[in-house]
Motif scaffolding. Structure first.
Motif, PDB file in Angstrom:
ATOM      1  N   HIS A 136      26.579  71.511 101.493  1.00  0.00           N
ATOM      2  CA  HIS A 136      26.131  70.126 101.371  1.00  0.00           C
ATOM      3  C   HIS A 136      27.346  69.241 101.128  1.00  0.00           C
ATOM      4  N   HIS A 137      27.513  68.189 101.931  1.00  0.00           N
ATOM      5  CA  HIS A 137      28.722  67.377 101.825  1.00  0.00           C
ATOM      6  C   HIS A 137      28.478  65.964 102.356  1.00  0.00           C
ATOM      7  N   ALA A 138      29.414  65.056 102.086  1.00  0.00           N
ATOM      8  CA  ALA A 138      29.383  63.717 102.652  1.00  0.00           C
ATOM      9  C   ALA A 138      29.710  63.800 104.139  1.00  0.00           C
ATOM     10  N   PRO A 139      29.281  62.813 104.940  1.00  0.00           N
ATOM     11  CA  PRO A 139      29.523  62.875 106.390  1.00  0.00           C
ATOM     12  C   PRO A 139      30.980  63.086 106.771  1.00  0.00           C
ATOM     13  N   ASP A 140      31.911  62.489 106.032  1.00  0.00           N
ATOM     14  CA  ASP A 140      33.341  62.636 106.333  1.00  0.00           C
ATOM     15  C   ASP A 140      34.043  63.580 105.362  1.00  0.00           C
ATOM     16  N   TYR A 141      33.267  64.360 104.657  1.00  0.00           N
ATOM     17  CA  TYR A 141      33.791  65.289 103.653  1.00  0.00           C
ATOM     18  C   TYR A 141      34.563  64.550 102.543  1.00  0.00           C
ATOM     19  N   SER A 142      34.245  63.287 102.333  1.00  0.00           N
ATOM     20  CA  SER A 142      34.865  62.563 101.221  1.00  0.00           C
ATOM     21  C   SER A 142      34.294  63.102  99.911  1.00  0.00           C
ATOM     22  N   PRO A 143      35.033  62.978  98.799  1.00  0.00           N
ATOM     23  CA  PRO A 143      34.599  63.596  97.539  1.00  0.00           C
ATOM     24  C   PRO A 143      33.273  63.037  97.023  1.00  0.00           C
ATOM     25  N   LEU A 144      32.503  63.919  96.436  1.00  0.00           N
ATOM     26  CA  LEU A 144      31.262  63.570  95.753  1.00  0.00           C
ATOM     27  C   LEU A 144      31.521  63.589  94.250  1.00  0.00           C
ATOM     28  N   ALA A 145      30.754  62.811  93.523  1.00  0.00           N
ATOM     29  CA  ALA A 145      30.873  62.782  92.065  1.00  0.00           C
ATOM     30  C   ALA A 145      29.602  63.353  91.449  1.00  0.00           C
ATOM     31  N   PHE A 146      29.726  64.486  90.775  1.00  0.00           N
ATOM     32  CA  PHE A 146      28.605  65.078  90.050  1.00  0.00           C
ATOM     33  C   PHE A 146      28.575  64.508  88.639  1.00  0.00           C
ATOM     34  N   SER A 147      27.421  64.162  88.148  1.00  0.00           N
ATOM     35  CA  SER A 147      27.308  63.790  86.741  1.00  0.00           C
ATOM     36  C   SER A 147      27.361  65.062  85.910  1.00  0.00           C
ATOM     37  N   GLY A 148      28.184  65.042  84.869  1.00  0.00           N
ATOM     38  CA  GLY A 148      28.363  66.234  84.055  1.00  0.00           C
ATOM     39  C   GLY A 148      28.401  65.936  82.577  1.00  0.00           C
ATOM     40  N   LEU A 149      28.418  66.978  81.796  1.00  0.00           N
ATOM     41  CA  LEU A 149      28.553  66.907  80.345  1.00  0.00           C
ATOM     42  C   LEU A 149      29.682  67.838  79.933  1.00  0.00           C
ATOM     43  N   TYR A 150      30.306  67.540  78.791  1.00  0.00           N
ATOM     44  CA  TYR A 150      31.355  68.436  78.304  1.00  0.00           C
ATOM     45  C   TYR A 150      31.193  68.685  76.814  1.00  0.00           C
ATOM     46  N   SER A 151      31.887  69.706  76.341  1.00  0.00           N
ATOM     47  CA  SER A 151      31.868  70.051  74.920  1.00  0.00           C
ATOM     48  C   SER A 151      33.157  70.788  74.578  1.00  0.00           C
ATOM     49  N   TRP A 152      33.690  70.521  73.403  1.00  0.00           N
ATOM     50  CA  TRP A 152      34.842  71.269  72.892  1.00  0.00           C
ATOM     51  C   TRP A 152      34.312  72.394  71.999  1.00  0.00           C
ATOM     52  N   TRP A 153      34.719  73.616  72.314  1.00  0.00           N
ATOM     53  CA  TRP A 153      34.317  74.778  71.515  1.00  0.00           C
ATOM     54  C   TRP A 153      35.557  75.381  70.881  1.00  0.00           C
ATOM     55  N   LYS A 154      35.462  75.729  69.596  1.00  0.00           N
ATOM     56  CA  LYS A 154      36.587  76.345  68.893  1.00  0.00           C
ATOM     57  C   LYS A 154      36.243  77.779  68.536  1.00  0.00           C
ATOM     58  N   ASP A 155      37.133  78.665  68.869  1.00  0.00           N
ATOM     59  CA  ASP A 155      36.969  80.085  68.563  1.00  0.00           C
ATOM     60  C   ASP A 155      36.958  80.269  67.040  1.00  0.00           C
ATOM     61  N   PRO A 156      35.867  80.816  66.475  1.00  0.00           N
ATOM     62  CA  PRO A 156      35.798  81.012  65.026  1.00  0.00           C
ATOM     63  C   PRO A 156      36.925  81.895  64.476  1.00  0.00           C
ATOM     64  N   ALA A 157      37.518  82.714  65.332  1.00  0.00           N
ATOM     65  CA  ALA A 157      38.588  83.605  64.879  1.00  0.00           C
ATOM     66  C   ALA A 157      39.945  82.905  64.827  1.00  0.00           C
ATOM     67  N   ALA A 158      40.042  81.724  65.407  1.00  0.00           N
ATOM     68  CA  ALA A 158      41.319  81.001  65.406  1.00  0.00           C
ATOM     69  C   ALA A 158      41.609  80.457  64.016  1.00  0.00           C
ATOM     70  N   THR A 159      42.830  80.633  63.567  1.00  0.00           N
ATOM     71  CA  THR A 159      43.188  80.217  62.202  1.00  0.00           C
ATOM     72  C   THR A 159      43.860  78.858  62.148  1.00  0.00           C
ATOM     73  N   GLY A 160      44.606  78.502  63.173  1.00  0.00           N
ATOM     74  CA  GLY A 160      45.296  77.217  63.169  1.00  0.00           C
ATOM     75  C   GLY A 160      44.379  76.073  63.527  1.00  0.00           C
ATOM     76  N   GLU A 161      44.669  74.894  63.004  1.00  0.00           N
ATOM     77  CA  GLU A 161      43.838  73.723  63.258  1.00  0.00           C
ATOM     78  C   GLU A 161      43.793  73.370  64.738  1.00  0.00           C
ATOM     79  N   ASP A 162      44.886  73.589  65.438  1.00  0.00           N
ATOM     80  CA  ASP A 162      44.967  73.235  66.850  1.00  0.00           C
ATOM     81  C   ASP A 162      44.785  74.431  67.775  1.00  0.00           C
ATOM     82  N   ASP A 163      44.451  75.579  67.221  1.00  0.00           N
ATOM     83  CA  ASP A 163      44.321  76.797  68.015  1.00  0.00           C
ATOM     84  C   ASP A 163      42.863  77.087  68.370  1.00  0.00           C
TER      85      ASP A 163
END
Length: 254
Positions: free
Chosen positions: A142-169
């Motif tokens: 499934h594509h646009a007639p000229d194969y121009s990019p399509l925009a899907f509506s999406g959602l995102y989430s940041w997940w942190k590994d419980p085993a990570a010890t550093g604040e930024d890890d």
């Protein structure tokens, strides 16, 4: 049964559109596709892929903070299968690479993201499979007639590994694609990605816009109109590890 929008394609036109869109309101210095050729998570490996699968990295666009900076438009690679922040594991017992637009605002896995963590996932097009009574289902692109990019509506989430010890890890960015009822001209499957018109893209990713069912309904209605222009082509069977442009070429030339 293959789930709706369980495979899609990304080419260099998508890269160009992301570059334009991010630079219009974000951090242009952060958007350097292909800068790290030896890193499989770098932008070089994000495009010219024609068999993108759930849990693989995909480029998403959203608006958020980096450290103490003001909210800015960002492009990041995300794991395609949303994991809510409260999950104890990165994997789930059920698929989360799609979310139904009719119920996402109510579902525990998605409702927090609906409120303020909404994203755009640009694509060259997506695949669906249809059972025609043969030994295998038949794939359609499934594509646009000229194969121009399509925009899907999406959602995102940041997940942190419980085993990570550093604040930024241990942080992992994850994402999902919203789906809606298909229209009659897209008869391969009864569901389709919720396509975002240009007029709604900035509004959709604005984190100051409170996400609720009214917003989702607005996107759902707009997506139906956008889907009217989609072309559906039968393509050759897709090998498990195939990833070349030939995968989107129609079997029957028009």
């Amino acid at each position: 049964m293959v789930n709706i929008c369980g495979r899609f394609a990304l080419d260099d036109k998508v890269n160009a559109l992301i570059t334009e869109f991010v630079r219009a309101g974000g951090r242009p210095n952060d958007w350097q596709p292909g800068a790290e050729a030896d890193d499989p998570s770098s932008w070089r490996h994000a495009f010219n892929r024609f068999n993108v699968k759930p849990t693989q990295s995909v480029p998403i666009i959203f608006e958020g903070k980096v450290g103490d900076d003001e909210v800015q438009r960002r492009a990041e690679l995300a794991r395609w299968s949303l994991v809510p922040s409260w999950s104890k594991t990165l994997t789930s017992k059920y698929p989360t690479f799609n979310a139904r637009i009719e119920t996402a605002a109510e579902k525990p896995s998605f409702k927090a993201s609906v409120k303020s963590k909404r994203a755009i996932i640009f694509s060259t097009g997506w695949y669906e499979w249809q059972d025609q009574g043969g030994p295998k289902k038949v794939p359609y692109f499934h594509h646009a007639p000229d194969y121009s990019p399509l925009a899907f509506s999406g959602l995102y989430s940041w997940w942190k590994d419980p085993a990570a010890t550093g604040e930024d890890d241990g942080w992992v960015l994850t994402a999902t694609i919203l789906t809606t009822d298909s229209i009659p001209s897209l008869s391969v499957h009864d569901r389709a990605p919720a396509l975002l018109p240009r007029s709604l893209r900035e509004h959709w990713i604005d984190p100051t816009v409170v996400g609720d069912q009214q917003l989702l309904d607005e996107v759902r209605d707009a997506a139906a109109a956008e889907a009217e222009a989609i072309i559906v082509d039968e393509v050759a069977p897709i090998p498990a590890n195939g990833d070349g442009r030939e995968l989107i070429e129609p079997v029957h030339a028009s």
